[in-house]
Design a protein around this motif. Structure first.
Motif, PDB file in Angstrom:
ATOM      1  N   SER A 126       1.930  17.435  -5.010  1.00 45.93           N
ATOM      2  CA  SER A 126       1.209  17.087  -6.239  1.00 45.93           C
ATOM      3  C   SER A 126      -0.112  17.858  -6.312  1.00 45.93           C
ATOM      4  O   SER A 126      -0.500  18.328  -7.382  1.00 45.93           O
ATOM      5  N   VAL A 127      -0.783  18.032  -5.184  1.00 44.53           N
ATOM      6  CA  VAL A 127      -2.022  18.814  -5.168  1.00 44.53           C
ATOM      7  C   VAL A 127      -1.695  20.281  -5.456  1.00 44.53           C
ATOM      8  O   VAL A 127      -2.333  20.924  -6.291  1.00 44.53           O
ATOM      9  N   ASN A 133       2.263  14.758 -13.405  1.00 42.79           N
ATOM     10  CA  ASN A 133       1.164  15.351 -14.181  1.00 42.79           C
ATOM     11  C   ASN A 133       1.135  16.872 -14.013  1.00 42.79           C
ATOM     12  O   ASN A 133       0.898  17.609 -14.959  1.00 42.79           O
ATOM     13  N   TYR A 155       3.989   5.783  -5.341  1.00 42.11           N
ATOM     14  CA  TYR A 155       3.912   5.878  -6.802  1.00 42.11           C
ATOM     15  C   TYR A 155       2.826   6.866  -7.216  1.00 42.11           C
ATOM     16  O   TYR A 155       3.028   7.714  -8.083  1.00 42.11           O
ATOM     17  N   THR A 156       1.668   6.735  -6.597  1.00 41.38           N
ATOM     18  CA  THR A 156       0.523   7.592  -6.942  1.00 41.38           C
ATOM     19  C   THR A 156       0.872   9.057  -6.711  1.00 41.38           C
ATOM     20  O   THR A 156       0.573   9.923  -7.535  1.00 41.38           O
ATOM     21  N   ALA A 157       1.498   9.333  -5.585  1.00 43.23           N
ATOM     22  CA  ALA A 157       1.867  10.716  -5.281  1.00 43.23           C
ATOM     23  C   ALA A 157       2.844  11.258  -6.322  1.00 43.23           C
ATOM     24  O   ALA A 157       2.695  12.368  -6.831  1.00 43.23           O
ATOM     25  N   HIS A 193       1.307  11.790  -9.840  1.00 41.33           N
ATOM     26  CA  HIS A 193       0.450  12.970  -9.889  1.00 41.33           C
ATOM     27  C   HIS A 193       1.276  14.246  -9.895  1.00 41.33           C
ATOM     28  O   HIS A 193       0.888  15.242 -10.510  1.00 41.33           O
ATOM     29  N   GLY A 237       2.252   1.737  -3.393  1.00 39.56           N
ATOM     30  CA  GLY A 237       1.203   2.256  -4.271  1.00 39.56           C
ATOM     31  C   GLY A 237       0.965   3.737  -4.054  1.00 39.56           C
ATOM     32  O   GLY A 237       0.802   4.509  -5.002  1.00 39.56           O
ATOM     33  N   LYS A 238       0.965   4.158  -2.799  1.00 40.84           N
ATOM     34  CA  LYS A 238       0.715   5.575  -2.490  1.00 40.84           C
ATOM     35  C   LYS A 238       1.908   6.435  -2.888  1.00 40.84           C
ATOM     36  O   LYS A 238       1.738   7.567  -3.353  1.00 40.84           O
ATOM     37  N   ARG A 275       0.844  -1.204   0.000  1.00 40.32           N
ATOM     38  CA  ARG A 275       0.000   0.000   0.000  1.00 40.32           C
ATOM     39  C   ARG A 275       0.879   1.254   0.000  1.00 40.32           C
ATOM     40  O   ARG A 275       0.572   2.227  -0.681  1.00 40.32           O
ATOM     41  N   MET A 319       2.578  13.964  -1.939  1.00 43.15           N
ATOM     42  CA  MET A 319       1.122  14.152  -2.088  1.00 43.15           C
ATOM     43  C   MET A 319       0.760  15.627  -1.938  1.00 43.15           C
ATOM     44  O   MET A 319      -0.018  16.169  -2.724  1.00 43.15           O
ATOM     45  N   TRP A 333      -0.612  20.728  -9.138  1.00 39.12           N
ATOM     46  CA  TRP A 333      -1.750  20.607 -10.056  1.00 39.12           C
ATOM     47  C   TRP A 333      -2.582  21.881 -10.040  1.00 39.12           C
ATOM     48  O   TRP A 333      -3.012  22.370 -11.084  1.00 39.12           O
ATOM     49  N   GLN A 334      -2.756  22.426  -8.867  1.00 40.01           N
ATOM     50  CA  GLN A 334      -3.494  23.679  -8.768  1.00 40.01           C
ATOM     51  C   GLN A 334      -2.721  24.796  -9.476  1.00 40.01           C
ATOM     52  O   GLN A 334      -3.312  25.648 -10.150  1.00 40.01           O
TER      53      GLN A 334
END
Lengths: 108, 362
Positions: free
Chosen positions: B275-276, B161, B153-155, B158, B150-151, B147, B272, B279-280
């Motif tokens: 990334s937020v 991106n 990688y996800t962070a 993103h 996964g987190k 987990r 994380m 993105w903003q």
């Protein structure tokens, strides 16, 4: 159990949780660990919520769409291309998401 | 001559699979179909000059590989270039010359499945894989670690991106594998590497100074899990239980392996958060700023190659003028068929293949 919506199952597994209808990152404050993230399409602004979600359900998308890839990485069920997930599912609903079959059920 | 470009059959087929039924309207802040036509002529000329300068300086395949780009750059940018060459109505001979350069670069950086047609991204030799399996300081894989992986990688993805936009993701991340790990672990074991080459592009974003790391590699050994990807290697598909199936893993940040789970958790939280924020920052740009940033991002991807050629990597005045005060190309520009009767597939083939004189309507 009553079938609510169906779509493409892109990440296997089953999870139960409370539906949170999410539009963007501003919904993060009311998203709790284990909630089911329901949205038209995820975006990177939802990353914190995706990390907490027990499952992800989207109106659109395919096997390699953003929510599909992320859900598989997180090991959580995901159903995309439900078309009307965000209209049929309502805030606070208790659901079961079957990521293999691509079905979201109502939990009474 | 025809045989020299036979490889294009595989390249085109691979991207037909990757693009498939993708909904390009979800790409943020823009898809290449919308933005690139605005400056296709200028970009095609710029890359043409770049390839000539690189040839003059006798930059060989080894050097191309040492730029440190992974396949994501060369493949995706070749795809975009092929569309640009049609937009700019560049003659076939020049189209094929540029395509050849990118193909040579792909062959320099990859060891097989050069176009991702066969579900893998082979960036390492068998010897390199064997060395990694035996020398990496592995941590034991447990479901809670899976987990975390996964987190993490996800962070990171993103963040990519937000730094590079959805369509230049290939510069920021690549998944490699799957590699056979049975020699060390026994039958049914694979190695997958999630690579992030540049998580701190200060040339693109001043705020990147605050980012916690420049590079990150996540190494994972799985049992009874299948990994495939398409031409776009971040389009990963795992089959099997990635939580229970994780056997060993390791996280390398800026060249050092992290052996503390607390450190990994902290890194995950920072990534994380950023990334937020990032993105903003990307999505709050106005239309003209978005286009200028898009030019900068695309040029930045080739920065090392431009510098090797002795050229300024930044967008030219011509490119900036080409996009200024111009709307994105609309759906009528390419006229991509929307039905599923096979016309869409045929369209993509003609649009992508530099051997075919097929041009946009716009």
């Amino acid at each position: 159990m009553k079938k609510l919506v169906s779509g493409l199952g892109v990440s296997a597994g089953e999870a139960r949780g409370i539906v949170r209808l999410v539009k963007d990152a501003t919904d993060a404050s009311r998203f709790r660990e284990g909630d089911v993230l329901a949205t038209r399409m995820t975006d990177p602004g939802m990353v914190v919520m995706m990390g907490k979600a027990s499952a992800i359900v989207c109106d659109i998308g395919g096997m390699t769409s953003h929510p599909s890839v992320v859900a598989r990485e997180l090991g959580i069920p995901c159903v995309v291309n439900c078309r009307k997930a965000t209209t049929v599912l309502t805030e606070g609903m208790s659901v079961l998401v079957d990521g293999k079959k691509g079905i979201v059920y109502l939990v009474e | 001559m025809a045989d020299d470009f036979k490889w294009l059959d595989e390249f085109v087929e691979s991207y037909l699979n990757a693009l498939g039924d993708m909904d390009f309207t979800t790409l943020r802040p823009f898809s290449w179909l919308q933005f690139h036509p605005l400056y296709a002529k200028e970009w095609s000329e710029r890359l043409g000059t770049l390839v000539e300068e690189v040839a003059k300086k006798d930059v060989g395949k080894k050097e191309l590989a040492e730029f440190g780009f992974s396949s994501g750059v060369w493949r995706d940018q070749l795809l975009f270039l092929l569309f640009d060459l049609k937009s700019a109505r560049v003659e076939k001979k020049k189209r094929l010359t540029l395509a050849r350069f990118f193909n040579e670069a792909l062959h320099a950086v990859l060891k097989g499945d050069y176009y991702g047609l066969h579900g893998s991204n082979v960036g390492h030799s068998e010897q390199e894989v064997k060395r990694m399996l035996h020398e990496i300081p592995w941590e034991p894989g447990k479901p809670e670690h899976s987990r975390l992986v996964g987190k993490l990688y996800t962070a990171a993805i993103h963040l990519v991106n937000g730094l590079y936009g959805d369509i230049y993701t290939g510069y920021g991340t690549d998944n490699f594998g799957s590699y056979d790990a049975s020699g060390k672990y026994g039958k049914g074991h694979i190695l997958v590497i999630r690579h992030f080459g540049d998580l701190k592009p200060v040339d693109l974003w001043a705020s990147a100074q605050e980012l916690p790391c420049k590079s990150m590699d996540i190494y994972t050994v799985y049992k009874d899990v299948q990994f495939t990807c398409d031409a776009i290697s971040c389009h990963s598909i795992f089959k099997g239980d990635v939580l229970e199936g994780l056997v060993d893993f390791a996280v390398n940040v800026d060249g050092k392996f992290v052996d503390s789970f607390a450190e990994m958790e902290a890194l995950k939280d920072k990534l994380m958060h950023h990334s937020v924020r990032q993105w903003q920052e990307l999505t709050s740009l106005n239309f003209e700023q978005t286009k200028r940033k898009g030019l900068l991002q695309r040029c930045f991807v080739f920065k090392k190659v431009f510098e090797k050629a002795g050229m300024d990597w930044r967008p030219t005045k011509g490119m900036r003028e080409a996009v200024r005060n111009k709307p994105f190309a609309d759906e009528n520009y390419w006229g991509v068929p929307t039905d599923k009767t096979g016309r869409k597939r045929e369209f993509w083939k003609k649009a992508m293949d530099p051997r075919i004189d097929f041009y946009p309507k716009g």
